[in-house]
Design an enzyme around this catalytic site. Structure first.
Site, mmCIF file in Angstrom:
data_model
loop_
_atom_site.group_PDB
_atom_site.id
_atom_site.type_symbol
_atom_site.label_atom_id
_atom_site.label_comp_id
_atom_site.label_asym_id
_atom_site.label_seq_id
_atom_site.Cartn_x
_atom_site.Cartn_y
_atom_site.Cartn_z
ATOM 1 N N TYR A 171 8.232 -13.692 -13.966
ATOM 2 C CA TYR A 171 6.833 -12.682 -13.869
ATOM 3 C C TYR A 171 5.701 -13.004 -14.556
ATOM 4 O O TYR A 171 4.548 -12.783 -13.452
ATOM 5 C CB TYR A 171 7.542 -10.862 -14.054
ATOM 6 N N LYS A 231 2.403 -14.093 -12.663
ATOM 7 C CA LYS A 231 1.154 -13.537 -12.856
ATOM 8 C C LYS A 231 -0.084 -14.618 -13.589
ATOM 9 O O LYS A 231 -0.998 -14.108 -13.006
ATOM 10 C CB LYS A 231 1.482 -11.763 -13.232
ATOM 11 N N ALA A 253 0.194 -1.374 0.115
ATOM 12 C CA ALA A 253 -0.540 0.590 -0.413
ATOM 13 C C ALA A 253 0.943 1.256 0.032
ATOM 14 O O ALA A 253 0.583 2.686 0.214
ATOM 15 C CB ALA A 253 -0.957 0.010 1.354
HETATM 16 N N1 LIG Z 1 4.087 -1.182 -12.634
HETATM 17 C C1 LIG Z 1 3.446 -2.217 -13.698
HETATM 18 O O1 LIG Z 1 3.898 -1.626 -14.358
HETATM 19 C C2 LIG Z 1 2.233 -3.026 -13.547
HETATM 20 C C3 LIG Z 1 2.977 -3.599 -12.051
HETATM 21 N N2 LIG Z 1 1.868 -4.766 -11.718
HETATM 22 C C4 LIG Z 1 1.530 -5.289 -10.460
HETATM 23 O O2 LIG Z 1 1.067 -4.334 -10.032
HETATM 24 C C5 LIG Z 1 1.751 -4.296 -8.212
HETATM 25 C C6 LIG Z 1 2.022 -2.981 -6.805
HETATM 26 O O3 LIG Z 1 3.202 -2.938 -8.670
HETATM 27 P P1 LIG Z 1 3.986 -1.312 -8.647
HETATM 28 O O4 LIG Z 1 3.050 -0.535 -7.857
HETATM 29 O O5 LIG Z 1 4.021 -1.043 -9.659
HETATM 30 O O6 LIG Z 1 4.873 -1.406 -8.058
HETATM 31 P P2 LIG Z 1 6.370 -0.152 -6.683
HETATM 32 O O7 LIG Z 1 7.178 -1.266 -6.754
HETATM 33 O O8 LIG Z 1 5.921 0.729 -6.916
HETATM 34 O O9 LIG Z 1 4.814 -0.985 -5.443
HETATM 35 C C7 LIG Z 1 5.243 -2.259 -5.262
HETATM 36 C C8 LIG Z 1 4.521 -1.607 -3.642
HETATM 37 O O10 LIG Z 1 4.559 -3.224 -2.754
HETATM 38 C C9 LIG Z 1 5.665 -3.274 -1.441
HETATM 39 N N3 LIG Z 1 6.415 -4.906 -1.157
HETATM 40 C C10 LIG Z 1 6.848 -5.319 -2.305
HETATM 41 N N4 LIG Z 1 7.039 -6.368 -1.680
HETATM 42 C C11 LIG Z 1 6.547 -6.998 -0.263
HETATM 43 C C12 LIG Z 1 6.622 -7.299 0.146
HETATM 44 N N5 LIG Z 1 7.256 -9.113 0.270
HETATM 45 N N6 LIG Z 1 5.358 -7.431 1.641
HETATM 46 C C13 LIG Z 1 4.925 -6.478 1.811
HETATM 47 N N7 LIG Z 1 4.800 -5.406 0.873
HETATM 48 C C14 LIG Z 1 5.357 -5.077 -0.616
HETATM 49 C C15 LIG Z 1 6.735 -2.710 -2.091
HETATM 50 O O11 LIG Z 1 7.286 -1.512 -0.340
HETATM 51 C C16 LIG Z 1 5.808 -1.347 -2.518
HETATM 52 O O12 LIG Z 1 5.285 -0.646 -1.869
HETATM 53 C C17 LIG Z 1 2.428 -5.069 -8.315
HETATM 54 O O13 LIG Z 1 1.487 -6.340 -7.786
HETATM 55 C C18 LIG Z 1 2.822 -5.084 -9.826
HETATM 56 O O14 LIG Z 1 3.725 -6.959 -10.381
HETATM 57 C C19 LIG Z 1 0.736 -5.251 -12.694
HETATM 58 C C20 LIG Z 1 0.853 -4.458 -13.909
HETATM 59 C C21 LIG Z 1 1.595 -3.637 -14.466
HETATM 60 C C1 LIG Z 2 7.919 -5.868 -18.071
HETATM 61 C C2 LIG Z 2 7.619 -5.552 -17.204
HETATM 62 C C3 LIG Z 2 6.294 -4.176 -16.874
HETATM 63 C C4 LIG Z 2 6.066 -3.948 -15.884
HETATM 64 C C5 LIG Z 2 5.146 -5.231 -14.797
HETATM 65 C C6 LIG Z 2 3.804 -5.155 -15.953
HETATM 66 O O1 LIG Z 2 3.473 -6.012 -15.085
HETATM 67 C C7 LIG Z 2 4.049 -4.565 -17.433
HETATM 68 C C8 LIG Z 2 3.133 -5.298 -17.756
HETATM 69 C C9 LIG Z 2 2.705 -4.764 -19.248
HETATM 70 C C10 LIG Z 2 2.777 -5.648 -20.551
HETATM 71 C C11 LIG Z 2 2.406 -6.431 -20.819
HETATM 72 C C12 LIG Z 2 1.656 -7.139 -22.182
HETATM 73 C C13 LIG Z 2 1.863 -8.271 -22.483
HETATM 74 C C14 LIG Z 2 1.348 -8.659 -23.873
HETATM 75 C C15 LIG Z 2 1.841 -10.185 -24.689
HETATM 76 O O2 LIG Z 2 2.032 -11.012 -23.712
HETATM 77 C C16 LIG Z 2 0.560 -10.199 -25.399
HETATM 78 O O3 LIG Z 2 0.132 -11.607 -25.719
HETATM 79 C C17 LIG Z 2 -0.919 -9.141 -25.006
HETATM 80 C C18 LIG Z 2 -1.491 -10.317 -23.891
HETATM 81 C C19 LIG Z 2 -2.944 -10.065 -23.514
HETATM 82 C C20 LIG Z 2 -3.625 -10.005 -24.390
HETATM 83 C C21 LIG Z 2 -5.077 -10.002 -24.147
HETATM 84 C C22 LIG Z 2 -6.294 -9.633 -24.269
HETATM 85 O O4 LIG Z 2 -5.659 -8.396 -25.790
HETATM 86 O O5 LIG Z 2 -7.373 -10.296 -25.402
#
Ligand SMILES: NC(=O)C1=CN([C@@H]2O[C@H](COP(=O)(O)OP(=O)(O)OC[C@H]3O[C@@H](n4cnc5c(N)ncnc54)[C@H](O)[C@@H]3O)[C@@H](O)[C@H]2O)C=CC1
Ligand SMILES: CC/C=C\CC(=O)/C=C/C=C\C=C\C=C\[C@@H](O)[C@@H](O)C/C=C\CCC(=O)O
Length: 262
Positions: A151, A155, A13
């Protein structure tokens, strides 16, 4: 407001998406328990939120989702303080292909552990009042990201766990909805640190950046609005909501009909 009287718990959070989730839940009247392993960031956010919403509307607890002891204590403190749990935002996660076992331990094992321990307090069959659990997956939970295969696996696991738990909850009468939030790239510290966290796949960092440039990056606020949709819409259970800069989509998954062989 829609969430007046509701008690929400957000993991991860203190920063990024989890911080935005905390803020939108407070804006809509919920009381929010902030769980994070980053104590400094968590206390700093709590201090800021106290000024905006009052000290009684939030509680910050230092909690590592890798620790069953931490989570049990956090949920116990939550129930003792506020009387129960209605909403769980199972959000904590990391991206680091160099420490892939730890990433599995946090992103998948941690998410499952948090959900299972929350069930002990939310499950109507165990005296809970039901509610909703939203697991933060990713677009990488729906399709592969070649630069971060582990990763991607974590997910995909979160999406599968969510959908199976939604079915189990319905069949068992838990009174809890389970949904997955699947954002594309979101501008956070996790996103900014990608180039240094790809390990064996660092040579694919440019390709990933090009993908992000093409797809665009989301704001944490937009992702939080999608969380609120999954929390408020009681028809949503077992859903995976894909969030992109081109709009949002509830994913339709293949259905395999059960029939005997020839
Ligand atoms: N940033 C992106 O592009 C995307 C992120 N996500 C997911 O969203 C969620 C949040 O990611 P963000 O906000 O981007 O990351 P962030 O790094 O900005 O924030 C993550 C938070 O989780 C906390 N955290 C990490 N490990 C922990 C643990 N073991 N126990 C408790 N807290 C912990 C961190 O201290 C931080 O406050 C993650 O599950 C990430 O995989 C999903 C899609 C895209
Ligand atoms: C490198 C990771 C960066 C940040 C964390 C995170 O979770 C970001 C994810 C961002 C994009 C992922 C894209 C994946 C794309 C490909 O796998 C394509 O296969 C599209 C996947 C799903 C499409 C679903 C749909 O349109 O029906």
């Amino acid at each position: 407001m829609a969430l007046n009287g509701k008690i929400a718990v957000v993991t991860g959070a203190a920063l990024g998406i989890g911080k935005a989730m905390t803020e939108i839940l407070l804006q809509n009247g919920a009381t929010v328990v902030l769980l994070d392993v980053n104590e400094a960031a968590g206390k700093s956010l709590k201090e800021a939120l106290d000024k905006q919403y009052g000290r009684e509307k939030t509680l910050f607890l230092n909690c590592d989702v890798e620790s069953e002891e931490h989570i049990k204590a956090a949920f116990q403190k939550t129930v003792e303080t506020f009387g129960g749990i209605d909403i769980l935002c199972n959000n904590a996660g990391i991206l680091n292909e160099r420490t892939w076992e730890k990433m599995i331990s946090i992103n998948l094992v941690g998410a499952i552990r948090v959900a299972y321990l929350a069930l002990q307090h939310m499950n109507k069959l165990a005296g809970g009042r039901g509610g909703v659990i939203v697991n933060t997956a990713s677009m990488a939970g729906l399709g592969p990201l070649m630069s971060c295969p582990v990763y991607t696996a974590t997910k995909h696991g979160v999406v599968g766990f969510t959908r199976a738990m939604a079915a189990a909850s319905t069949a068992s009468g838990y009174g809890i909805r389970f949904n997955a939030l699947c954002p594309g790239f979101v501008q956070t510290d996790l996103f900014s640190a990608i180039p240094s966290n790809l390990g064996h796949y660092s040579h694919l960092a440019d390709a990933t950046q090009q993908m992000a440039d093409m797809m665009g990056t989301l704001t944490v606020s937009l992702v939080a609005e999608c969380l609120l949709e999954l929390v408020n819409d009681e028809t949503k259970n077992g859903e995976a909501l894909l969030v992109t800069t081109n709009g949002n989509k509830y994913i339709t998954f293949p259905v395999f009909t059960l029939s005997r062989g020839p």
